[in-house]
Design a protein around this motif. Structure first.
Motif, mmCIF file in Angstrom:
data_model
loop_
_atom_site.group_PDB
_atom_site.id
_atom_site.type_symbol
_atom_site.label_atom_id
_atom_site.label_comp_id
_atom_site.label_asym_id
_atom_site.label_seq_id
_atom_site.Cartn_x
_atom_site.Cartn_y
_atom_site.Cartn_z
ATOM 1 N N GLU A 85 34.443 33.088 71.999
ATOM 2 C CA GLU A 85 35.240 34.105 71.311
ATOM 3 C C GLU A 85 36.013 33.476 70.161
ATOM 4 O O GLU A 85 36.121 34.061 69.074
ATOM 5 N N LEU A 86 36.549 32.284 70.403
ATOM 6 C CA LEU A 86 37.296 31.577 69.370
ATOM 7 C C LEU A 86 36.402 31.275 68.169
ATOM 8 O O LEU A 86 36.796 31.497 67.020
ATOM 9 N N PHE A 87 35.186 30.780 68.445
ATOM 10 C CA PHE A 87 34.270 30.470 67.348
ATOM 11 C C PHE A 87 33.849 31.725 66.592
ATOM 12 O O PHE A 87 33.714 31.695 65.363
ATOM 13 N N PRO A 91 38.059 34.607 56.378
ATOM 14 C CA PRO A 91 37.638 34.295 55.005
ATOM 15 C C PRO A 91 37.536 32.773 54.835
ATOM 16 O O PRO A 91 38.183 32.010 55.556
ATOM 17 N N VAL A 92 36.728 32.343 53.894
ATOM 18 C CA VAL A 92 36.448 30.923 53.693
ATOM 19 C C VAL A 92 37.724 30.083 53.514
ATOM 20 O O VAL A 92 37.841 29.033 54.151
ATOM 21 N N PRO A 93 38.704 30.494 52.714
ATOM 22 C CA PRO A 93 39.899 29.654 52.577
ATOM 23 C C PRO A 93 40.643 29.452 53.908
ATOM 24 O O PRO A 93 41.126 28.359 54.189
ATOM 25 N N VAL A 97 41.931 26.149 58.906
ATOM 26 C CA VAL A 97 41.805 25.978 60.357
ATOM 27 C C VAL A 97 40.993 24.722 60.670
ATOM 28 O O VAL A 97 41.330 23.947 61.571
ATOM 29 N N ARG A 98 39.946 24.493 59.917
ATOM 30 C CA ARG A 98 39.113 23.303 60.106
ATOM 31 C C ARG A 98 39.942 22.039 59.916
ATOM 32 O O ARG A 98 39.862 21.093 60.709
ATOM 33 N N GLU A 99 40.765 22.011 58.860
ATOM 34 C CA GLU A 99 41.611 20.838 58.600
ATOM 35 C C GLU A 99 42.614 20.607 59.724
ATOM 36 O O GLU A 99 42.854 19.466 60.125
ATOM 37 N N ALA A 148 42.254 16.338 66.154
ATOM 38 C CA ALA A 148 41.232 15.475 66.743
ATOM 39 C C ALA A 148 41.488 14.010 66.388
ATOM 40 O O ALA A 148 41.346 13.125 67.243
ATOM 41 N N LYS A 149 41.871 13.728 65.152
ATOM 42 C CA LYS A 149 42.164 12.351 64.744
ATOM 43 C C LYS A 149 43.352 11.799 65.514
ATOM 44 O O LYS A 149 43.333 10.661 65.967
ATOM 45 N N VAL A 150 44.385 12.600 65.666
ATOM 46 C CA VAL A 150 45.572 12.160 66.400
ATOM 47 C C VAL A 150 45.214 11.919 67.862
ATOM 48 O O VAL A 150 45.634 10.932 68.458
ATOM 49 N N HIS A 151 44.427 12.801 68.435
ATOM 50 C CA HIS A 151 44.039 12.670 69.835
ATOM 51 C C HIS A 151 43.233 11.392 70.057
ATOM 52 O O HIS A 151 43.383 10.732 71.075
ATOM 53 N N VAL A 152 42.378 11.046 69.128
ATOM 54 C CA VAL A 152 41.557 9.847 69.263
ATOM 55 C C VAL A 152 42.412 8.594 69.127
ATOM 56 O O VAL A 152 42.206 7.616 69.840
#
Length: 142
Positions: A102-104, A111-113, A118-120, A126-130
């Protein structure tokens, strides 16, 4: 690229044999040209496919795949590549639940922007978690 051409030629010869045809240029030329509606291939052209000197266009690859009853991806990239894609897809399908789906779906409707934002945010988390586990290992107990 030369290796890809050689591997394609090998897959083409095997597919022809599996379909009951001799992997000879004359056979390939005749059978291909009876199924292809564009300009006919020459004997020299199909010989170059069988020798691994050139690759067919996507349109011609689709005709070859349909004639030989082989998935075009398998003919083009090989069975191993197809298996890797299927394994990754199965891992993806089994790895997420309905809430994630559902989230995906919601993400894809943005909209693309907003998707970019959200991607950033996700990539930053993810970087912080790693890096957190690595930082914890580096800290010495006091």
């Amino acid at each position: 690229m030369e290796n890809a051409k050689k591997k394609f030629a090998e897959r083409l010869r095997k597919a022809m044999e599996a379909a009951g045809y001799e992997p000879k240029p004359a056979v390939l030329e005749r059978e291909f040209n009876t199924r292809f509606w564009g300009d006919p291939m020459t004997l020299h052209g199909v010989r170059r496919w069988l020798r691994g000197e050139t690759l067919p266009s996507q349109e011609k690859l689709l005709v070859l795949a349909e004639w030989l009853e082989v998935p075009p991806q398998e003919l083009s990239f090989g069975e191993d590549a197809l298996k890797r894609v299927e394994q990754r897809r199965a891992r993806w399908d089994s790895g997420i639940g309905y809430q994630d789906r559902e989230l995906f779906e919601a993400f894809l409707k943005l909209p693309v922007p907003q998707r970019k934002l959200v991607r950033e945010v996700i990539l930053t988390f993810a970087k912080v978690h790693v890096t957190e586990p690595a930082q914890k290992r580096l800290k010495k107990p006091e």
